[in-house]
Motif scaffolding. Structure first.
Motif, PDB file in Angstrom:
ATOM      1  N   LEU A 137       0.841  -1.199   0.000  1.00 44.16           N
ATOM      2  CA  LEU A 137       0.000   0.000   0.000  1.00 44.16           C
ATOM      3  C   LEU A 137       0.878   1.251   0.000  1.00 44.16           C
ATOM      4  O   LEU A 137       1.956   1.252   0.573  1.00 44.16           O
ATOM      5  CB  LEU A 137      -0.908   0.002   1.230  1.00 44.16           C
ATOM      6  N   PRO A 138       0.417   2.302  -0.673  1.00 45.82           N
ATOM      7  CA  PRO A 138      -0.917   2.557  -1.218  1.00 45.82           C
ATOM      8  C   PRO A 138      -1.112   2.092  -2.662  1.00 45.82           C
ATOM      9  O   PRO A 138      -2.077   2.499  -3.312  1.00 45.82           O
ATOM     10  CB  PRO A 138      -1.006   4.076  -1.148  1.00 45.82           C
ATOM     11  N   LEU A 139      -0.213   1.268  -3.173  1.00 45.95           N
ATOM     12  CA  LEU A 139      -0.303   0.813  -4.552  1.00 45.95           C
ATOM     13  C   LEU A 139      -1.042  -0.510  -4.648  1.00 45.95           C
ATOM     14  O   LEU A 139      -1.231  -1.213  -3.649  1.00 45.95           O
ATOM     15  CB  LEU A 139       1.104   0.661  -5.131  1.00 45.95           C
ATOM     16  N   PHE A 140      -1.461  -0.860  -5.847  1.00 46.43           N
ATOM     17  CA  PHE A 140      -2.009  -2.185  -6.086  1.00 46.43           C
ATOM     18  C   PHE A 140      -0.911  -3.230  -5.866  1.00 46.43           C
ATOM     19  O   PHE A 140       0.270  -2.973  -6.118  1.00 46.43           O
ATOM     20  CB  PHE A 140      -2.524  -2.304  -7.522  1.00 46.43           C
ATOM     21  N   ALA A 146      -7.484  -2.606 -11.803  1.00 47.50           N
ATOM     22  CA  ALA A 146      -8.223  -1.338 -11.775  1.00 47.50           C
ATOM     23  C   ALA A 146      -8.998  -1.151 -10.475  1.00 47.50           C
ATOM     24  O   ALA A 146      -9.370  -0.026 -10.135  1.00 47.50           O
ATOM     25  CB  ALA A 146      -9.190  -1.254 -12.952  1.00 47.50           C
ATOM     26  N   TYR A 147      -9.222  -2.265  -9.752  1.00 49.83           N
ATOM     27  CA  TYR A 147     -10.032  -2.170  -8.539  1.00 49.83           C
ATOM     28  C   TYR A 147      -9.664  -3.301  -7.586  1.00 49.83           C
ATOM     29  O   TYR A 147      -9.503  -4.449  -7.995  1.00 49.83           O
ATOM     30  CB  TYR A 147     -11.525  -2.257  -8.874  1.00 49.83           C
ATOM     31  N   HIS A 148      -9.524  -2.955  -6.301  1.00 51.37           N
ATOM     32  CA  HIS A 148      -9.252  -3.949  -5.262  1.00 51.37           C
ATOM     33  C   HIS A 148     -10.139  -3.675  -4.060  1.00 51.37           C
ATOM     34  O   HIS A 148     -10.200  -2.553  -3.553  1.00 51.37           O
ATOM     35  CB  HIS A 148      -7.787  -3.902  -4.824  1.00 51.37           C
ATOM     36  N   ALA A 149     -10.871  -4.677  -3.633  1.00 54.39           N
ATOM     37  CA  ALA A 149     -11.686  -4.596  -2.418  1.00 54.39           C
ATOM     38  C   ALA A 149     -11.967  -6.016  -1.938  1.00 54.39           C
ATOM     39  O   ALA A 149     -11.639  -6.999  -2.606  1.00 54.39           O
ATOM     40  CB  ALA A 149     -12.998  -3.847  -2.680  1.00 54.39           C
ATOM     41  N   LYS A 210      -8.121   5.669 -11.132  1.00 55.42           N
ATOM     42  CA  LYS A 210      -8.938   6.826 -11.502  1.00 55.42           C
ATOM     43  C   LYS A 210      -9.363   6.781 -12.965  1.00 55.42           C
ATOM     44  O   LYS A 210     -10.522   7.086 -13.296  1.00 55.42           O
ATOM     45  CB  LYS A 210      -8.167   8.121 -11.222  1.00 55.42           C
ATOM     46  N   GLY A 211      -8.444   6.392 -13.839  1.00 58.51           N
ATOM     47  CA  GLY A 211      -8.755   6.362 -15.261  1.00 58.51           C
ATOM     48  C   GLY A 211      -9.912   5.443 -15.592  1.00 58.51           C
ATOM     49  O   GLY A 211     -10.700   5.726 -16.509  1.00 58.51           O
ATOM     50  N   PHE A 212     -10.037   4.354 -14.842  1.00 56.86           N
ATOM     51  CA  PHE A 212     -11.151   3.435 -15.060  1.00 56.86           C
ATOM     52  C   PHE A 212     -12.472   4.115 -14.695  1.00 56.86           C
ATOM     53  O   PHE A 212     -13.449   4.054 -15.448  1.00 56.86           O
ATOM     54  CB  PHE A 212     -10.966   2.165 -14.236  1.00 56.86           C
ATOM     55  N   MET A 213     -12.522   4.758 -13.535  1.00 64.87           N
ATOM     56  CA  MET A 213     -13.755   5.396 -13.087  1.00 64.87           C
ATOM     57  C   MET A 213     -14.135   6.601 -13.943  1.00 64.87           C
ATOM     58  O   MET A 213     -15.301   6.990 -13.985  1.00 64.87           O
ATOM     59  CB  MET A 213     -13.620   5.819 -11.627  1.00 64.87           C
ATOM     60  N   SER A 254     -12.376  -9.739 -15.631  1.00 63.80           N
ATOM     61  CA  SER A 254     -11.989 -10.417 -14.394  1.00 63.80           C
ATOM     62  C   SER A 254     -10.553 -10.114 -13.982  1.00 63.80           C
ATOM     63  O   SER A 254     -10.245 -10.019 -12.785  1.00 63.80           O
ATOM     64  CB  SER A 254     -12.172 -11.930 -14.540  1.00 63.80           C
ATOM     65  N   ASP A 255      -9.663  -9.954 -14.958  1.00 62.59           N
ATOM     66  CA  ASP A 255      -8.260  -9.719 -14.633  1.00 62.59           C
ATOM     67  C   ASP A 255      -7.995  -8.291 -14.164  1.00 62.59           C
ATOM     68  O   ASP A 255      -6.881  -7.969 -13.746  1.00 62.59           O
ATOM     69  CB  ASP A 255      -7.364 -10.049 -15.828  1.00 62.59           C
ATOM     70  N   MET A 256      -9.011  -7.432 -14.195  1.00 66.45           N
ATOM     71  CA  MET A 256      -8.850  -6.054 -13.734  1.00 66.45           C
ATOM     72  C   MET A 256      -9.273  -5.876 -12.281  1.00 66.45           C
ATOM     73  O   MET A 256      -9.080  -4.795 -11.709  1.00 66.45           O
ATOM     74  CB  MET A 256      -9.687  -5.109 -14.614  1.00 66.45           C
ATOM     75  N   VAL A 257      -9.855  -6.909 -11.679  1.00 69.52           N
ATOM     76  CA  VAL A 257     -10.390  -6.806 -10.327  1.00 69.52           C
ATOM     77  C   VAL A 257      -9.662  -7.776  -9.403  1.00 69.52           C
ATOM     78  O   VAL A 257      -9.519  -8.957  -9.718  1.00 69.52           O
ATOM     79  CB  VAL A 257     -11.904  -7.103 -10.301  1.00 69.52           C
ATOM     80  N   MET A 258      -9.197  -7.263  -8.279  1.00 71.98           N
ATOM     81  CA  MET A 258      -8.553  -8.091  -7.265  1.00 71.98           C
ATOM     82  C   MET A 258      -9.436  -8.118  -6.025  1.00 71.98           C
ATOM     83  O   MET A 258      -9.801  -7.068  -5.489  1.00 71.98           O
ATOM     84  CB  MET A 258      -7.173  -7.544  -6.916  1.00 71.98           C
TER      85      MET A 258
END
Length: 316
Positions: A137-140, A146-149, A210-213, A254-258
């Motif tokens: 953190l604060p990086l992926f 593009a998104y991690h939660a 940010k670019g994704f959103m 799927s590969d953009m979301v962790m």
């Protein structure tokens, strides 16, 4: 790509400000900053923090910090905040405060000028904390995300998703768009048909590209949900955790979301002030030592330069 930033939101309630202070202190546990440059913090607020509260929060921070403001008195065109009544009100906050904060995290933040210099957003709630070191953190943790939660399963309060699935179908038809993530969309369809609810993420902590959103199709979906009838956020309490899931189902492969929990992260009851401050002491001592060493080096260099200057004048 532009660098990362840590984003959070606080009210002028003293209880919330104290929670925020603990969060700011606990960011010492984050040590994945790129090239040893400390990632800054944006503490969004309504411009009503007192000078004392601002100075207090600055004293809690060990990173560069700024306080960009938001306007929670502006509502979607066509929605009447005076004659409409919310289902849920947080004690000590304005009537629509909770809903406006939700709208901010879903839609408004991506339009805020304070984000312009940054590419990756670590979003964390003010009543959250970090309890132990985290190396990335604060990086992926991985490239290309593009998104991690954290995935939480199904929203248990079915009334909070009323109309959201059908409204999303309407959006897809209007835009003549196909979903990108068939696994997530399949989960949403099954949950809706079987249980009358939808899946959701834990949004107390997220890392977001940010670019994704800010993509046109993603932004159009959020505007469609937030700014138009039936105003489901305000009337049914559509929440950011479900909308985040639906956003990823529609637009992210799927590969953009962790998906997964984050080492060291805690929320509300997990954030014991005494325990965290005790754990932070060795880190704070090391930080102060580094600051003092830097100051001594600076003073030493200044003294050396002064001596050289004096010697030059004497030679002349």
């Amino acid at each position: 790509e532009n660098g990362p930033v840590i984003a959070t939101l606080v009210t002028n309630n003293d209880y919330d400000v104290n929670d925020m202070c603990l969060l700011l202190k606990s960011l010492l546990f984050i040590n994945g900053d790129k090239n040893r440059h400390l990632t800054p913090i944006l503490v969004f607020n309504e411009g009503n923090l007192t000078p004392y509260q601002l100075n207090f929060l600055v004293s809690c921070a060990t990173r560069p910090i700024a306080f960009p403001t938001v306007n929670f008195n502006q509502f979607p065109r066509g929605f009447d905040p005076i004659n409409e009544h919310p289902q849920y009100v947080v004690q000590g906050r304005p009537k629509w405060g909770y809903y406006q904060a939700t709208r901010f995290w879903i839609n408004e933040i991506w339009k805020h000028p304070a984000l312009k210099p940054y590419g990756t957003i670590l979003k964390v709630d003010s009543d959250s904390c970090f309890k132990s070191p985290n190396r990335h953190l604060p990086l992926f943790e991985k490239d290309g995300i593009a998104y991690h939660a954290e995935y939480l399963g199904m929203e248990t309060q079915r009334q909070y998703v009323e109309g959201l699935y059908d409204f999303t179908i309407q959006f897809l038809k209007t835009q003549k768009k196909e979903v990108n993530n068939h696994v997530f969309w399949g989960l949403a369809q099954e949950a809706w048909k079987t249980y009358g609810t939808l899946p959701h993420f834990r949004t107390n902590f997220e890392i977001i590209r940010k670019g994704f959103m800010q993509r046109g199709d993603v932004s159009d979906y959020h505007d469609f949900l937030m700014e138009h009838e039936p105003f489901g956020l305000y009337r049914f309490r559509w929440n950011d955790s479900v909308i985040r899931f639906m956003t990823m189902a529609l637009f992210a492969t799927s590969d953009m979301v962790m998906i997964g929990s984050t080492a060291g992260f805690g929320h509300r009851g997990d954030c014991n002030k005494t325990e965290i401050e005790t754990s932070l002491k060795p880190l704070e001592l090391r930080l102060f030592s580094l600051i003092n060493a830097t100051d001594m080096d600076t003073n030493s260099d200044a003294g050396t330069n002064q001596t050289k200057a004096e010697e030059t004048e004497t030679d002349d």
